[in-house]
Scaffold this active site. Structure first.
Site, PDB file in Angstrom:
ATOM      1  CG  ASP A  30     -30.334   8.828  30.019  1.00  0.00           C
ATOM      2  OD1 ASP A  30     -30.102   9.431  28.942  1.00  0.00           O
ATOM      3  OD2 ASP A  30     -29.997   7.648  30.223  1.00  0.00           O
ATOM      4  CB  ILE A  31     -28.155  13.803  28.362  1.00  0.00           C
ATOM      5  CG1 ILE A  31     -27.140  12.700  28.029  1.00  0.00           C
ATOM      6  CG2 ILE A  31     -27.683  14.718  29.467  1.00  0.00           C
ATOM      7  CD1 ILE A  31     -25.893  13.215  27.321  1.00  0.00           C
ATOM      8  CD  GLN A  93     -22.601  -1.893  31.196  1.00  0.00           C
ATOM      9  OE1 GLN A  93     -22.384  -3.106  31.248  1.00  0.00           O
ATOM     10  NE2 GLN A  93     -22.281  -1.059  32.169  1.00  0.00           N
ATOM     11  CG  HIS A  99     -26.160   2.931  33.784  1.00  0.00           C
ATOM     12  ND1 HIS A  99     -24.923   2.504  33.344  1.00  0.00           N
ATOM     13  CD2 HIS A  99     -26.983   2.832  32.719  1.00  0.00           C
ATOM     14  CE1 HIS A  99     -24.990   2.196  32.072  1.00  0.00           C
ATOM     15  NE2 HIS A  99     -26.230   2.370  31.657  1.00  0.00           N
ATOM     16  CG  HIS A 101     -31.652   2.940  32.045  1.00  0.00           C
ATOM     17  ND1 HIS A 101     -31.392   3.966  31.160  1.00  0.00           N
ATOM     18  CD2 HIS A 101     -30.669   2.033  31.865  1.00  0.00           C
ATOM     19  CE1 HIS A 101     -30.293   3.676  30.464  1.00  0.00           C
ATOM     20  NE2 HIS A 101     -29.835   2.500  30.875  1.00  0.00           N
TER      21      HIS A 101
HETATM   22  P1  5GP Z   1     -26.889   2.001  28.608  1.00  0.00           P
HETATM   23  O1  5GP Z   1     -27.049   1.950  27.118  1.00  0.00           O
HETATM   24  O2  5GP Z   1     -25.468   1.784  29.017  1.00  0.00           O
HETATM   25  O3  5GP Z   1     -27.875   1.130  29.352  1.00  0.00           O
HETATM   26  O4  5GP Z   1     -27.320   3.481  29.042  1.00  0.00           O
HETATM   27  C1  5GP Z   1     -26.423   4.560  29.062  1.00  0.00           C
HETATM   28  C2  5GP Z   1     -27.266   5.809  29.238  1.00  0.00           C
HETATM   29  O5  5GP Z   1     -26.395   6.870  29.610  1.00  0.00           O
HETATM   30  C3  5GP Z   1     -28.002   6.261  27.969  1.00  0.00           C
HETATM   31  O6  5GP Z   1     -29.394   6.286  28.220  1.00  0.00           O
HETATM   32  C4  5GP Z   1     -27.421   7.649  27.697  1.00  0.00           C
HETATM   33  O7  5GP Z   1     -28.405   8.566  27.238  1.00  0.00           O
HETATM   34  C5  5GP Z   1     -26.878   8.059  29.058  1.00  0.00           C
HETATM   35  N1  5GP Z   1     -25.732   8.965  28.989  1.00  0.00           N
HETATM   36  C6  5GP Z   1     -24.621   8.808  28.230  1.00  0.00           C
HETATM   37  N2  5GP Z   1     -23.768   9.851  28.432  1.00  0.00           N
HETATM   38  C7  5GP Z   1     -24.356  10.651  29.348  1.00  0.00           C
HETATM   39  C8  5GP Z   1     -23.966  11.898  29.966  1.00  0.00           C
HETATM   40  O8  5GP Z   1     -22.903  12.465  29.719  1.00  0.00           O
HETATM   41  N3  5GP Z   1     -24.834  12.440  30.883  1.00  0.00           N
HETATM   42  C9  5GP Z   1     -26.026  11.828  31.189  1.00  0.00           C
HETATM   43  N4  5GP Z   1     -26.806  12.451  32.088  1.00  0.00           N
HETATM   44  N5  5GP Z   1     -26.435  10.672  30.628  1.00  0.00           N
HETATM   45  C10 5GP Z   1     -25.607  10.089  29.707  1.00  0.00           C
END
Ligand code: 5GP
Ligand code: ZN
Length: 133
Positions: A30-31, A93, A99, A101
């Site tokens: 994750d970035i 989300q 995904h 984590h």
């Molecule tokens: P959510 O909030 O949907 O559970 O998590 C999305 C995750 O995707 C976040 O932790 C965010 O940092 C990660 N993320 C978003 N865009 C990118 C990207 O372009 N590359 C990577 N490696 N992670 C991403």
């Protein structure tokens, strides 16, 4: 899906730090830069979240989650993992491609990966009757 960032990472169209991949799944860093070793595990096939994911795809994803967690704890000096998932906008989300984590953990690392809940608002029995299957 053509405008999905995780589909693009899976297809190699956008760079990603790939930790592990097999035919159906991919694990990559994750970035966010929020915690060391924060990993995301995705199906290569576009699925929005756990609510529209078929059982076979979910099994493939969780098999990779287990494989990565085993690697972290057996080979990389970690003691445990937190698994987190948001399915749906109401759940927070932000990327609409399923995904899981993985947050690698070490004893005494000081990471608080558990949400700060405000406390239940309704009687437990009332909620139980509503949701029991
Ligand atoms: P959510 O909030 O949907 O559970 O998590 C999305 C995750 O995707 C976040 O932790 C965010 O940092 C990660 N993320 C978003 N865009 C990118 C990207 O372009 N590359 C990577 N490696 N992670 C991403
Ligand atoms: Zn996608």
């Amino acid at each position: 899906m053509s405008d999905c960032i995780f589909c693009k990472i899976a297809a190699g169209e956008v760079p990603g730090r790939k930790v592990f991949e097999d035919e159906h799944t991919l694990a990559f860093l994750d970035i966010a830069g929020d915690v060391d070793g924060h990993i995301l595990v995705i199906p290569k096939r576009h699925v929005k979240n756990i609510l529209d994911c078929d059982g076979e795809t979910l099994t493939q994803v969780m098999r990779t989650v287990k494989r990565v967690a085993d690697h972290l704890t057996k080979n990389c000096g970690y003691d445990g993992v937190n698994l987190l998932n948001a399915s749906g906008e109401s759940a927070g989300q932000s990327v609409p491609h399923l995904h899981i984590h993985i947050v690698p953990r070490k004893a005494g690392d000081g990471i608080d990966a558990w949400p700060k809940f405000e406390g239940a608002k309704r009687e437990i029995e009332e909620v139980f009757r509503e949701i029991v299957m």
